[in-house]
Scaffold this active site. Structure first.
Site: not given
Length: 541
Positions: A198, A316
């Site tokens: 991220e 994810e």
């Protein structure tokens, strides 16, 4: 008096007729187009994650992680091994928000300390450390259970925070190099390494420039080429494990160049935060669910235009960020969201779909405290066992509350259809149709219910290579909530609760056998996998 009596009779009759009509299922038709596949997944499409979060990770006055992280999970719990083994080869992705603050305790002189609360640290935590003793024990579990491993590497090592969330400086690859080298020396078969978590686009907590990231990917690829001597033994390099940003992802591909990044990985948390009071409403809203389709489509287009050598992964996806939603993410209702996302992502050539988490938070496939399966565990297992790699197109003649996805059957002849009913009041009698029995000039009338139904009645109604007979059967796996409670942690399969045996064994999940030409009844807010062994589909032969 007579007028009053007649009025009362009329009202009662109207109420009875309304009640009867309300309980009557609506008619629906699903046409499966088996001539060609529209996409293809990896054979191990189902994946689950194990995260780094310590017990102190809390949101909304809830701390649901307990002992479930890479560093403290009870690897010897008997339910854990059996839950993984049930998938034969479950892909497990090791990673998460804190992976970019993990030091690997190989070739370092500092003490190997766990994550601790630190107010000025990334996500409120200090750096953490993975000891090689713990890495050895993790791999013992993986080898015992046949798990396929994807490991997320620290992409901030050596970098520094410039302003706000922006990080700059050169990546120090030394620690990653030593860790990968140790892994190879022990013979641990890591299938793929994912670079960073991220850090793409605006980032979550931290972000890195895409050009810099692309140069890092080239360096990491060269490390693999140096350490993995046999070309065929080289693992895949995945990046960036973040939220999709088309411009950023495009720049990453252009900088790294052909063949460096094997898969672009992205995350899906499309339902909101764990304190959102409208999570169930969102899950049952087809318009809301459809918003994710733009992300999958844009990812596919980005790869077609700039990275034809790479594939798309969801590395994810928990639906609800900040630990998941209590009594939502770990209950029956979430399987509607989860299976719909699996079906939707597969249509856009997503190869792998990793669920956050295998265990940990509210969104674990397994309960954090008891290791007992939550409903989504059984949903994932049924998908894994029944849905093959090849994705087929479907046409649906029904309200938007009925969702349908079709794949070739897993390693056997025929197809498997996934049906999802988002309506909590209306059931559907679903007629299944092979598109070879619907003439092309009638497909334009799909949204004109009456004329389409008339053409169907005139069509030859068979779903195999010969007209169906009394002995032709299909398999049905109907999933419902116990006692009709959508927030129940107990899932029913064909009316029977799915529960582990006393020794932790996964229950047999046997289908109901139904005459192939009868409609499929799909109850309100329910899910069904329908296996048609004799369905004629050229794409599946």
């Amino acid at each position: 008096m007579e007028v009053r009596l007649l009025l009362l009779v009329f009202i009662c009759l109207h109420a009875l007729l309304w009640a009867a009509s309300a309980q009557q299922p609506e008619e629906a038709t699903v046409i499966v187009k088996g001539s060609t596949k529209i996409a293809e997944t990896n054979k191990n499409y189902i994946c689950a994650t194990i995260d780094w979060w310590p017990p102190e990770k809390c949101n909304y006055n809830q701390c649901p992680w307990g002992q479930s992280s890479i560093l403290n999970l009870d690897l010897d719990h008997p339910f854990l091994a059996q839950a993984i083994q049930a998938f034969d080869n479950l892909r497990i992705r090791l990673g998460g928000s804190l992976q970019d603050r993990v030091v690997y305790d190989v070739g370092t002189n500092s003490p190997c300390a766990p994550f601790t609360n630190m107010s000025n640290g990334l996500f409120g935590f200090s750096d953490g450390c993975l000891s090689m003793d713990r890495w050895d024990k993790l791999n013992a579990l993986f080898q015992k259970t046949g798990a396929i491993i994807t490991f997320g590497l620290n992409a901030l090592y050596g970098r520094y925070n410039v302003r706000r969330s922006f990080w700059a400086g050169k990546w120090n690859s030394t620690n990653a190099y030593n860790f990968v080298k140790y892994t190879i020396s022990k013979g641990y078969p890591v299938d793929s390494w994912e670079y960073g978590n991220e850090l793409s686009g605006h980032g979550i907590g931290a972000r890195v420039d895409a050009t810099l990231y692309g140069k890092d990917a080239i360096e990491l690829k060269s490390i693999f080429q140096q350490l993995y001597k046999a070309p065929l033994s080289q693992p895949s390099l995945l990046a960036p494990g973040g939220f999709f940003d088309q411009q950023w992802y495009t720049q990453l591909l252009q900088t790294s160049g052909h063949g460096v990044v094997s898969a672009l990985t992205h995350h899906i948390y499309n339902l909101g935060g764990g304190n959102d009071a409208h999570l169930i409403r969102k899950i049952l809203d087809p318009k809301y669910l459809d918003r994710s389709e733009d992300t999958y489509r844009d990812m596919q287009l980005t790869l077609q235009r700039h990275g034809t050598w790479a594939s798309a992964w969801v590395s994810e996806s928990g639906g609800v960020f900040n630990n998941g939603g209590e009594l939502v993410s770990n209950t029956f209702i979430n399987s509607i969201w989860y299976l719909d996302q699996l079906g939707m992502a597969s249509k856009y050539n997503t190869k792998i779909f990793c669920r956050q988490t295998l265990i940990g938070g509210h969104y674990g496939l397994l309960d954090t405290q008891t290791f007992l399966p939550n409903p989504d565990y059984y949903s994932a297992l049924l998908w894994h066992r029944l849905m093959g790699r090849e994705v087929l197109s479907v046409d649906i003649n029904a309200p938007r509350k009925l969702r349908a996805y079709a794949h070739c059957r897993k390693q056997q002849q025929g197809i498997t259809l996934l049906l999802i009913n988002l309506s909590n009041t209306t059931g559907y009698n679903v007629t299944l149709q092979n598109d070879i029995n619907v003439s092309l000039d009638k497909t334009a009338s799909l949204h004109k219910h009456n004329s389409f139904s008339h053409s169907l009645r005139r069509a030859v109604s068979w779903l195999g290579r010969k007209p169906s007979s009394d002995v032709a059967r299909r398999e049905e796996y109907h999933l419902t909530a116990k006692d009709g409670d959508l927030q129940s942690k107990t899932m029913l399969l064909n009316g029977a609760p799915l529960e582990l045996s006393d020794d932790g064994g996964v229950p047999a999940m046997s289908p109901a056998l139904v005459a192939v030409n009868s409609p499929v009844y799909l109850a309100p807010t329910s899910i069904a996998f329908v296996v048609l062994p004799m369905f004629e589909a050229k794409a599946c032969s």
